[in-house]
Write an enzyme that holds these catalytic residues in place. Structure first.
Site, mmCIF file in Angstrom:
data_model
loop_
_atom_site.group_PDB
_atom_site.id
_atom_site.type_symbol
_atom_site.label_atom_id
_atom_site.label_comp_id
_atom_site.label_asym_id
_atom_site.label_seq_id
_atom_site.Cartn_x
_atom_site.Cartn_y
_atom_site.Cartn_z
ATOM 1 N N HIS A 3 2.053 3.028 -3.296
ATOM 2 C CA HIS A 3 1.437 4.121 -3.950
ATOM 3 C C HIS A 3 2.039 5.375 -3.488
ATOM 4 O O HIS A 3 1.969 6.551 -4.348
ATOM 5 C CB HIS A 3 0.015 4.094 -3.370
ATOM 6 C CG HIS A 3 -1.070 3.006 -3.951
ATOM 7 N ND1 HIS A 3 -1.450 2.920 -5.163
ATOM 8 C CD2 HIS A 3 -1.607 2.065 -2.959
ATOM 9 C CE1 HIS A 3 -2.189 1.840 -5.348
ATOM 10 N NE2 HIS A 3 -2.232 1.212 -3.883
ATOM 11 N N HIS A 8 -8.764 -4.234 7.057
ATOM 12 C CA HIS A 8 -7.635 -3.306 6.320
ATOM 13 C C HIS A 8 -8.258 -1.806 6.333
ATOM 14 O O HIS A 8 -9.371 -1.830 5.861
ATOM 15 C CB HIS A 8 -7.292 -3.895 4.948
ATOM 16 C CG HIS A 8 -6.662 -2.910 4.187
ATOM 17 N ND1 HIS A 8 -5.045 -3.052 3.946
ATOM 18 C CD2 HIS A 8 -6.832 -1.680 3.244
ATOM 19 C CE1 HIS A 8 -4.650 -2.394 2.988
ATOM 20 N NE2 HIS A 8 -5.729 -1.522 2.610
ATOM 21 N N HIS A 44 -8.201 2.282 6.186
ATOM 22 C CA HIS A 44 -7.231 3.518 5.801
ATOM 23 C C HIS A 44 -7.669 4.672 6.753
ATOM 24 O O HIS A 44 -8.690 4.773 7.226
ATOM 25 C CB HIS A 44 -7.377 3.809 4.215
ATOM 26 C CG HIS A 44 -6.922 3.256 3.492
ATOM 27 N ND1 HIS A 44 -5.706 3.687 3.174
ATOM 28 C CD2 HIS A 44 -6.870 1.915 2.779
ATOM 29 C CE1 HIS A 44 -5.089 2.683 1.947
ATOM 30 N NE2 HIS A 44 -6.043 1.607 1.856
ATOM 31 N N TYR A 78 -12.008 5.699 -2.923
ATOM 32 C CA TYR A 78 -10.723 4.753 -3.074
ATOM 33 C C TYR A 78 -9.449 5.558 -2.941
ATOM 34 O O TYR A 78 -9.307 6.641 -3.655
ATOM 35 C CB TYR A 78 -10.694 4.259 -4.445
ATOM 36 C CG TYR A 78 -10.144 3.066 -4.945
ATOM 37 C CD1 TYR A 78 -10.341 1.895 -4.213
ATOM 38 C CD2 TYR A 78 -8.954 2.844 -5.685
ATOM 39 C CE1 TYR A 78 -9.425 0.757 -4.525
ATOM 40 C CE2 TYR A 78 -8.365 1.964 -6.083
ATOM 41 C CZ TYR A 78 -8.572 0.643 -5.536
ATOM 42 O OH TYR A 78 -7.702 -0.342 -5.687
ATOM 43 N N ASP A 102 0.869 -1.138 0.089
ATOM 44 C CA ASP A 102 -0.198 -0.005 0.185
ATOM 45 C C ASP A 102 0.664 1.299 -0.031
ATOM 46 O O ASP A 102 0.445 2.224 -0.737
ATOM 47 C CB ASP A 102 -0.899 -0.160 1.234
ATOM 48 C CG ASP A 102 -2.133 0.443 0.841
ATOM 49 O OD1 ASP A 102 -2.336 1.543 0.460
ATOM 50 O OD2 ASP A 102 -3.239 -0.087 1.290
HETATM 51 C C1 LIG Z 1 -5.326 -2.084 -4.915
HETATM 52 C C2 LIG Z 1 -5.669 -1.426 -3.541
HETATM 53 O O1 LIG Z 1 -4.810 -0.505 -3.073
HETATM 54 C C3 LIG Z 1 -5.843 -2.324 -2.714
HETATM 55 C C4 LIG Z 1 -6.088 -1.864 -0.961
HETATM 56 O O2 LIG Z 1 -5.296 -1.571 -0.302
HETATM 57 C C5 LIG Z 1 -7.327 -1.124 -0.905
HETATM 58 O O3 LIG Z 1 -8.344 -1.214 -1.529
HETATM 59 O O4 LIG Z 1 -7.362 -0.567 0.340
HETATM 60 MN MN LIG Z 2 -5.271 0.021 1.130
#
Ligand SMILES: C[C@H](O)CC(=O)C(=O)O
Ligand SMILES: [Mn+2]
Length: 344
Positions: free
Chosen positions: A21, A198, A200, A289, A18
């Protein structure tokens, strides 16, 4: 904390996936080897390595990697004595051929990721990973965007295909603690496999939400040292380890060592600090996203549009991962609207 599972909690460290990115997929072999070796030495059980968008992600659409991810997987696995190397695969971006190669180079776990309503595209990849002898988990992305009943249905599909765990993936960092609780509980009541979470940190809830997930029965948790991940980053590993230690839970990760990695190894890699700024906050607020942020900021700068307007519109249109091309479409529509207003 009274947990709904007595299984040990296993952490997957995602700063090398991650976090890719954040560094625009420019990790060098030396950086990956240094980080992986230190994480292994600190007792981290799983270390995820690949392009931020998973195997095969190094493209013009998602951003080219500096170093081929197979090389990164191989070099990371060479320096780990206890940790298992994990990788991520989004069917359609990565292929079964990529998976076979990643396995040969040392990946022992793959997380097969799909949009929360599209688990059926993961069947082939999950079964293939099992045939290879890999550990395999399902990763249901943008989990905030579907009703709980849909999440449960899709997680059940992943279980049927052979996943050993299914993750609630809060890709937008949009879930509130009560929503995490509801989702983990629903999966616990319906699945016979482990549940993962997971996060964020776009709404500053990553650690809190992770604790809620653990309390409700999640046993697979993602963390990222120094929060290194898309948007405002993920659950900060060293903070989570400290908090869980205070709560009497030991993940087997050495607190001082993980703090030192954050400060001395990851600190110098960070292009800028992983703060919650207006862009990342808008991701969580609008349910977008997280890896869209840098693209929206770039498009906004180029065309003179506030990136928040781009993100809000992407949220309204319910854009999903893989639709990075929509960012330019939305921006050009906003430019058109702006010009029309000026010419009125
Ligand atoms: C491909 C994405 O970055 C996967 C991920 O870590 C998310 O959806 O959060
Ligand atoms: Mn992620």
């Amino acid at each position: 904390m009274k947990r709904h599972s007595d299984k040990p909690i296993k952490l997957t460290e995602v700063c090398l996936r991650d976090g890719s990115h954040v560094v625009r997929h420019q990790y060098s072999v030396e950086q990956v080897v240094t980080v992986a070796k230190a994480l292994d030495d600190a007792g981290v059980p799983y270390i995820e390595v690949s392009h931020g968008d998973g195997l095969g992600g190094s493209t013009l659409q998602y951003g080219k990697s500096l170093v081929d991810e197979m090389t990164l997987i191989e070099e990371a696995s060479k320096v780990c004595t206890n940790a298992k190397i994990s990788t991520l695969l989004l069917p359609g971006i990565g292929t079964v051929h990529d998976l076979r190669e990643a396995y040969k180079r040392g990946a022992g776990l793959v997380r097969v990721a799909t949009h929360v309503t599209e688990a059926d595209v993961a069947e082939q990849h999950i079964s293939f990973a099992r045939e290879l002898g890999m550990e395999v988990h399902g990763f249901l992305m943008m989990a905030h965007s579907a009703p709980v009943s849909k999440l449960v249905e899709q997680a059940n599909l992943m279980e049927q295909y052979g996943a050993g765990a299914v993750y609630i993936t809060d890709s937008a960092g949009a879930l509130l603690p009560s929503e995490v609780k509801e989702r983990v509980k629903a999966l616990r009541e319906s699945l016979n496999i482990e549940i993962g979470f997971h996060a964020h940190n776009n709404l500053s809830l990553a650690v809190a939400n992770t604790l809620v997930a653990i309390e409700e029965g999640a046993t697979r948790i993602d963390g990222s040292v120094r929060c290194l991940g898309a948007g405002a980053g993920n659950t900060q590993t060293e903070v989570l380890v400290a908090v869980l230690n205070r709560m009497g839970m030991n993940l087997g990760i050495d607190l001082y060592k993980i703090m030192d990695i954050a400060e001395e190894i990851i600190g110098p890699i960070l292009p800028s600090s992983q703060e919650i700024k207006k862009g990342s906050l808008t991701l969580g607020y609008a349910g977008v996203y997280s890896s869209f942020l840098l693209f929206a900021e770039r498009a906004g700068k180029k065309y003179g549009i506030d990136p928040r307007d781009i993100l809000i519109e992407l949220g309204r249109r319910k854009a999903v991962g893989g639709q990075e091309d929509m960012i330019v479409d939305v921006t050009s529509e906003l430019v058109k609207q702006k010009v029309e207003v000026i010419n009125r």
